[in-house]
Design an enzyme around this catalytic site. Structure first.
Site, PDB file in Angstrom:
ATOM      1  N   TYR D 133      18.415 -34.157  47.368  1.00  0.00           N
ATOM      2  CA  TYR D 133      18.196 -35.346  46.541  1.00  0.00           C
ATOM      3  C   TYR D 133      17.028 -35.015  45.596  1.00  0.00           C
ATOM      4  O   TYR D 133      15.879 -34.957  46.011  1.00  0.00           O
ATOM      5  CB  TYR D 133      17.887 -36.515  47.477  1.00  0.00           C
ATOM      6  CG  TYR D 133      17.488 -37.828  46.862  1.00  0.00           C
ATOM      7  CD1 TYR D 133      17.562 -38.095  45.501  1.00  0.00           C
ATOM      8  CD2 TYR D 133      17.041 -38.865  47.694  1.00  0.00           C
ATOM      9  CE1 TYR D 133      17.193 -39.331  44.994  1.00  0.00           C
ATOM     10  CE2 TYR D 133      16.668 -40.102  47.195  1.00  0.00           C
ATOM     11  CZ  TYR D 133      16.741 -40.319  45.845  1.00  0.00           C
ATOM     12  OH  TYR D 133      16.369 -41.543  45.348  1.00  0.00           O
ATOM     13  N   LYS D 161      22.358 -34.970  45.052  1.00  0.00           N
ATOM     14  CA  LYS D 161      22.197 -36.210  44.305  1.00  0.00           C
ATOM     15  C   LYS D 161      21.054 -36.001  43.335  1.00  0.00           C
ATOM     16  O   LYS D 161      19.942 -35.648  43.755  1.00  0.00           O
ATOM     17  CB  LYS D 161      21.830 -37.378  45.222  1.00  0.00           C
ATOM     18  CG  LYS D 161      21.603 -38.634  44.395  1.00  0.00           C
ATOM     19  CD  LYS D 161      20.806 -39.708  45.064  1.00  0.00           C
ATOM     20  CE  LYS D 161      20.499 -40.799  44.029  1.00  0.00           C
ATOM     21  NZ  LYS D 161      19.690 -41.883  44.576  1.00  0.00           N
TER      22      LYS D 161
END
Lengths: 299, 299, 299, 299
Positions: D133, D161
């Site tokens: 992330y 992400k």
């Protein structure tokens, strides 16, 4: 209204303060033959702030003469001195340029209300339509969206070039520009031109177009025609060029050095850099040669 | 070797591009009467990068003439264009200045090896001894300590002015300067001049000295004489001046605006600002008036 | 009221989640023998945020027991979760700690009014006096001076530790603290302790004191006694320690790695680091050994 | 392989440390009915780092139970303590979650080689597939592209992400992911989901989907189907939602506060915030109400 690919020309130099006039001519012919929509000089890629004023004026003269009305010339007038920006704009107008381009003054960071007053004062002195040039990575401050909303009421402003790499900001620009159908919203980083045009932008001011104008022009037309499949193919090629040419060496100056070195290898112009930079030495030059070969730009 | 308080002069303006010559003369007389060790023009406080080159040259001429050899004149030549820095240095030498002062080029951030090459190239062209001026808050990059260590071998360099607010860096400068007893290590922010001098520095280039030169000169002498008690008293007064004059309004430009507004209230010169800034309006002017009264500088 | 040198203890580890209890004991005895005024655990130097909560509690228990009331124990409770900060503070109080120390929550940057509300809410839950710990380099936001001015009215707050490296901010803290004679204003970076104490501060929370507590304690006493000559000599030694031990390797983690490696070479404790860091390998360890020899700390 | 819209759930709270269980259930049912592809809890929008570990575990339990296998549950395990990340991942696996999501440790900024070693060590301990992330705005450091290239060889990693807002980085992710056809590349900011999916991304983790899941799911499907016209229409609606809900108040916390306030007005759940934030007061709440009405989400 300006649409398409407007390359930010590198400035061909023979020495710190000597223009490579022959190189400039070859570069301009190459770009116009490639289908570009305009020529932008004295921007970041053009090392504008690093050049003497004498050389900036010389470059304006030659470029306007060489373009000879075939495509419009855009002249960067970004300066920390208001008066010098105005002087340069007047010079550009007299030489036959079509537009001037202004990033925020880059020594003192103006706060938003100060920036608004500055833009209002400057626009009042402009002899040519003005593009706002958003470049916070180098100028420390942005033309914030609220300022751009106010600029809608300034007839002297004709669009925005955004080099922030912030596509949320770019989409807000597109929204604001709906109130000014005469505005062009152009994107700086070439890796973002595909999506910028697919989602409503009007073109790109992309450094890589110095090296391969046709690729960028073709990608622009595919995106403007909403041909998503073709846009993706060409975007992959643009990513490949940027990924191989701009990543030689570890410094941020690698982009301009890489483009200049590539143009030198292609026989277009010399690759001298303005201080505080110097051209690539042999090891980096070899890497650029191999990259150009992989890209099919050099045998 | 330069020691003491060298005020960075504000530039008195009548208009965007018009020097307030009478104001400049009153300011210079006031500073010399206050005991300053030199006059530094075209620095940050002097809005150097915001002025036209014509006005910069005019300011150099007048200042050198008015100083008339009573104190040395230091001229800021910081520029994004190498050639313009050299031009300005030559102009300053011809006009009778004693030193030039250079912060890093502030558009493109040079990486450390690029910066070293830039400094070497520039020093080779200098007609006057050069101070390195470390100002990362506005130029984005520093003259790193490793570069300063290399500068020890450059006879054309005569010291460093540090406005980084980083006293660890400053103490490293003092260490390095032991190899060059002719170097002056001067500090920018006036809140730090006391400790800078107590621990081995040679003086301050402090904006507030425009308003109250005697206070800063006296603090310098107390610190240089290692009179800690008196230094602390005067440091508290300097903190009070900075805390009341530089905190009017929320923008970073408040310091220069505050000093100019104060000088205008004291009858020394006009308070016009160069773009992108504008002078304080009435509410802020009232606050500055009250601050000057509290400081005992105005009845 | 706390005055003097309070070392921020490194956390001796045998493994990622295993305390080196014997090492901790040797470290604590060494520090107390060196004359320190308190023991600060779970700070930045202690890698507090990198440790599991289980290990943090274990460390609190052992430290309070080993200190045995000879010097006060300060416990870092900085956390992104308010509830975990409160839990840790209660645990520390029950274990016999004297103070808790709090930097801003470091995931979400709280804006000034949000930070004020956060501090007010947290202080209301504290079982021990609280030091505000200003560390913007790692937490992204500061306890701004305006907040500190409001904290004057909070009896639960007992002082500020400032690791901003911004001595202007530090001098403003000293001004504010005049309204709270019970407050201690302590400085983080050891290169700044001399001037901090000379100009009114109350001591230092200096990492290098792990390695050579006597040097830092002696420097503090010289500065507190206003013995400028002796302070300068000892400051030069502190600069030498920091300049040789903290500059091995290029990463910001070099300070903690250097101190731990040095303590391992001195036979005090193991030098295992908590993730995301790992201890120095052999080449760096050799450099630290040579540095300790130059400093006279190792034969 | 995960494709589509995975909303980052806000965490419904009744108080600082009390979950609004009924609100959570209504939220989850609303999202699943809206066609989302998964549920991501304990992310930035979920205020994960601000919650106590007890509450984090409670939230994992309830969410997995309520999702009941209809859609996969993704659990944020980002932490400054390696051991706590591992503990949370194990808890999530036992509770029935499908994936864990990890941003860089956010107190100490790990340098690239340190980060690589950290990721390698952590992946070795993971009981579930891990998403990297990228969130440099809050963690200060990125998972640089070179690290992602190395992650291609780690079977325990299943995608990235990206919340950097840097679409050049995102396009590089897409390139790298060609070597791992099982990877999902998802984008954070909802204003960028259209272009992310048009140019090869697999979906979005978009906060606004808490308020209007159908809009985001429909936009995803239009973009995945390469329906450019419909994508642009829906993108304009997303821009309108973001432009009206996330711009109330001047602080960066406005996004989460706005979503929570909106859900409260829609009767879904309470809008209590975890410290250091507090919910909107009445004036801001009124603005959110008017925004929801303009968006057609509230009568």
């Amino acid at each position: 209204m300006l649409k398409g690919i407007v390359p930010p020309l590198i400035t061909p130099l023979k020495d710190r303060d000597t223009l490579d006039v022959g190189g400039l001519e070859r570069l301009i012919e190459r770009l116009i033959a490639g289908g570009v929509a305009g020529l932008f000089i004295l921007g970041t890629t053009g090392e504008g702030p690093s050049l003497s004023y004498r050389l900036r004026r010389e470059l304006i003269d030659h470029t306007c003469k060489m373009a000879a009305g075939r495509v419009p010339v855009l002249v960067g007038i970004t300066d920390t001195s208001f008066t010098e920006s105005v002087n340069l704009a007047k010079y550009a107008a007299a030489a036959g340029a079509a537009y001037v381009v202004l990033a925020p003054p880059y020594y003192f960071p103006a706060a938003p209300p100060e920036m608004l007053e500055y833009v209002q004062d400057l626009v009042a002195e402009m002899p040519l339509p003005l593009f706002l040039y958003n470049m916070p990575g180098l100028t420390k401050v942005s033309f914030e969206i609220d300022l751009v909303r106010r600029a809608v009421d300034m007839p002297g402003i004709c669009g925005v070039k955004d080099s922030s790499c912030d596509m949320i900001y770019f989409h807000r620009l597109i929204e604001v520009a709906k109130q000014r159908p005469d505005w062009s919203i152009l994107v700086g980083p070439e890796e973002l031109t595909a999506e910028a045009v697919l989602l409503g932008g009007h073109g790109g001011i992309n450094g890589g177009a110095n090296l391969n104008p046709k690729l960028y022009v073709e990608m622009y037309h595919a995106a403007a025609a909403q041909d998503l499949k073709r846009t993706r193919e060409l975007h992959a090629q643009v990513m490949q060029l940027a990924g191989s040419i701009y990543t030689v060496g570890r410094h941020k100056s690698a982009i301009i050095k890489g483009i200049k070195c590539g143009l030198s290898l292609l026989g277009v112009c010399e690759d001298h850099m303005a201080e505080p930079f110097h051209r690539f030495r042999d090891p980096e030059r070899l890497q650029i040669r191999e990259a150009l070969q992989s890209l099919g730009l050099l045998d």
